[in-house]
Write an enzyme that holds these catalytic residues in place. Structure first.
Site, mmCIF file in Angstrom:
data_model
loop_
_atom_site.group_PDB
_atom_site.id
_atom_site.type_symbol
_atom_site.label_atom_id
_atom_site.label_comp_id
_atom_site.label_asym_id
_atom_site.label_seq_id
_atom_site.Cartn_x
_atom_site.Cartn_y
_atom_site.Cartn_z
ATOM 1 N N PRO A 110 0.829 -1.218 0.000
ATOM 2 C CA PRO A 110 0.000 0.000 0.000
ATOM 3 C C PRO A 110 0.862 1.267 0.000
ATOM 4 C CG PRO A 110 -0.701 -1.533 1.714
ATOM 5 C CD PRO A 110 0.593 -2.043 1.177
ATOM 6 N N GLU A 111 0.540 2.196 -0.893
ATOM 7 C CA GLU A 111 1.229 3.484 -0.943
ATOM 8 C C GLU A 111 0.216 4.567 -0.561
ATOM 9 O OE1 GLU A 111 3.471 3.883 -4.618
ATOM 10 O OE2 GLU A 111 3.684 1.716 -4.782
#
Ligand SMILES: [Zn+2]
Length: 297
Positions: free
Chosen positions: A2-3
């Site tokens: 996840p960014e």
């Protein structure tokens, strides 16, 4: 992993479900999640806390309690949070923690690879902790092209490596760095310092546009990423370069190239993102050989 767009999408769903709620019961099943602290101790500390706000800094979820304490959650590779009715997902072998709220609902934390972390900080400990690890927020109004130039100036790495460093800009990872560089028409192997004003403006716009696009699609689900309501993101269907090696560039039709930088798979358009030989970073041992680079031009 996840960014920023994924973590922010999680935050937006969690916020209305958590704010004002009290944590009635906390069960932490995996010692890795809270080490070096004892799971039972952290759980006991969390019980009774009431959520005042759910914020985000870089890739950290910042859960603020009315007491002033802060729970920092980092999802790392495969962490995800799910809001479920009690008992749901009880037989999920990857469930690492369950928080029961005062309205009876459960927030479960799931993590296949177990790299995620929960860190409970005392009041005012969060600011120095985050300041040491996380740079400017790229979607903040105060984050300008000039500021980006300051952050990159003097860096002796490639653009890709500099942008992956969370202290340069917060929240970018492998996916959105590649997407931003394609938008900016800059080669990932370019030296991070020495960009001219026009290039910095393109990069600044590219970073923001790539992140905004990801946010609009509620992030990308490649494997484990899920939103708290269980739904998937849709950005994975709209990548311009990431994971698209050999497919035609949306802008010019040239097949997308793939290389590795610092051990990370890196996708770019060899025609739209040419590499000026004089501006290559040579200090890293992970650079592809000269012939490989030239053949990709
Ligand atoms: Zn192209």
């Amino acid at each position: 992993m996840p960014e920023l767009p994924e973590v922010e999408s999680v935050r937006r769903q969690l916020e209305p479900l958590l704010v004002g709620r009290r944590l009635v019961r906390v069960e932490i099943a995996d010692p890795r999640l809270v080490r070096p602290y004892e799971p039972a101790e952290v759980a006991a500390e969390l019980e009774g806390e009431r959520v005042a706000a759910v914020e985000r800094r870089g890739k950290y979820l910042v859960v603020r309690f009315e007491s002033g304490r802060v729970l920092l959650i980092h999802l790392r590779m495969t962490g995800s949070l799910r809001v479920a009715s009690p008992g749901e997902q009880r037989d999920d072998p990857h469930r690492r923690a369950v928080v029961t709220l005062d309205n009876g609902s459960d927030v479960t934390y799931r993590d296949v690879r177990r790299f995620g972390t929960w860190l409970l900080l005392e009041p005012r400990e969060d600011e120095p902790y985050l300041a040491a690890r996380v740079g400017d927020e790229p979607l903040d109004r105060l984050f300008t092209a000039a500021r980006l130039g300051e952050r990159l100036d003097g860096r002796r790495t490639s653009l890709k490596a500099a942008l992956l460093d969370q202290r340069t800009i917060a929240g970018l990872g492998n996916i959105y760095v590649d997407e931003a560089l394609w938008r900016a028409r800059l080669n990932p192997l370019r030296a991070a310092s020495g960009l001219d004003v026009a290039e910095l403006r393109r990069l600044h716009r590219g970073v923001r546009a790539a992140l905004e696009h990801g946010l609009a699609r509620q992030g990308s689900t490649l494997r484990d990423y899920r939103l708290p309501d269980g739904s998937a993101g849709a950005m994975q269907d709209e990548f311009r370069v990431y994971g698209r090696g050999g497919e035609p560039c949306d802008r010019c039709g040239t097949p997308i190239g793939k290389t590795r930088i610092g051990g990370r798979g890196t996708w770019y358009c060899p025609a739209c993102q040419p590499l000026p030989e004089a501006q290559t970073v040579r200090s890293s041992s992970s650079l592809p050989s000269r012939s490989r680079r030239q053949s990709s031009l």
